[in-house]
Design an enzyme around this catalytic site. Sequence first.
Site, PDB file in Angstrom:
ATOM      1  N   ARG A 134       0.832  -1.204   0.000  1.00  0.00           N
ATOM      2  CA  ARG A 134       0.000   0.000   0.000  1.00  0.00           C
ATOM      3  C   ARG A 134       0.863   1.248   0.000  1.00  0.00           C
ATOM      4  O   ARG A 134       1.916   1.290   0.626  1.00  0.00           O
ATOM      5  CB  ARG A 134      -0.922   0.003   1.226  1.00  0.00           C
ATOM      6  CG  ARG A 134      -2.063  -0.966   1.076  1.00  0.00           C
ATOM      7  CD  ARG A 134      -2.894  -1.176   2.302  1.00  0.00           C
ATOM      8  NE  ARG A 134      -3.058  -0.033   3.162  1.00  0.00           N
ATOM      9  CZ  ARG A 134      -3.810  -0.045   4.257  1.00  0.00           C
ATOM     10  NH1 ARG A 134      -4.462  -1.134   4.595  1.00  0.00           N
ATOM     11  NH2 ARG A 134      -3.915   1.028   5.006  1.00  0.00           N
ATOM     12  N   ARG A 145       1.405   9.315   9.952  1.00  0.00           N
ATOM     13  CA  ARG A 145       0.052   8.862  10.279  1.00  0.00           C
ATOM     14  C   ARG A 145      -0.101   8.602  11.777  1.00  0.00           C
ATOM     15  O   ARG A 145      -1.136   8.918  12.369  1.00  0.00           O
ATOM     16  CB  ARG A 145      -0.301   7.598   9.483  1.00  0.00           C
ATOM     17  CG  ARG A 145      -0.518   7.871   8.005  1.00  0.00           C
ATOM     18  CD  ARG A 145      -0.809   6.601   7.227  1.00  0.00           C
ATOM     19  NE  ARG A 145      -2.085   6.032   7.628  1.00  0.00           N
ATOM     20  CZ  ARG A 145      -2.361   4.738   7.584  1.00  0.00           C
ATOM     21  NH1 ARG A 145      -1.462   3.873   7.170  1.00  0.00           N
ATOM     22  NH2 ARG A 145      -3.540   4.297   7.952  1.00  0.00           N
TER      23      ARG A 145
END
Length: 193
Positions: A134, A145
């Site tokens: 990903r 994140r």
Amino acid sequence: MTAMILLGPPAVGKGTQAVWLAECLGVPTISTGQIFRSNIEDGTELGRLADSYISKGKFVPDSITVPMVDARLSAPDVEGGFILDGFPRNLDQAHALRDLLASRGVKLDIVLELEAPEGVVVERLQNRAGVEHRSDDKVDVFIQRLKDYHELTEPIATYYADQDLLEVIDANQDREGVHDAIMAVLKDKGLCK
């Protein structure tokens, strides 16, 4: 109807648990991450917009995310309940969700927060990156994140705890152990047999 939210940092196992819970409860999982990834893969305008944020480890703005979730909550398969995975990610989204559900006469039943030490989620990310490839699984993107999660999403846990909706699940165990812990909480709350 069971209306549920799964909270937790990236790579803590929310997606895996959401799939199992959806099968068990017979309700769909609404994953903003999956919606974004599908649009990116399909090359849609929304996908390109979302990817411009996701590939840098940033959250997709509420102006894109909230209407997308609203549309998904309007789908016929959601009438019997749903599991939200990856939404809400900040207090503004939590307030927007409150309003979206109120407009439908739906009450949120439970918020499950999956917790694991940061080292564990980093290791899981590395394992996932090797399998799924990903764009948001690069280490520098993942670190951003995690930082955003701590700053923006953790306050949501307090918001839902204040409403007596939050249940914390120890996600520092194998998938089956996490699932068993979740099921015990749901049975205790009368949300699952």
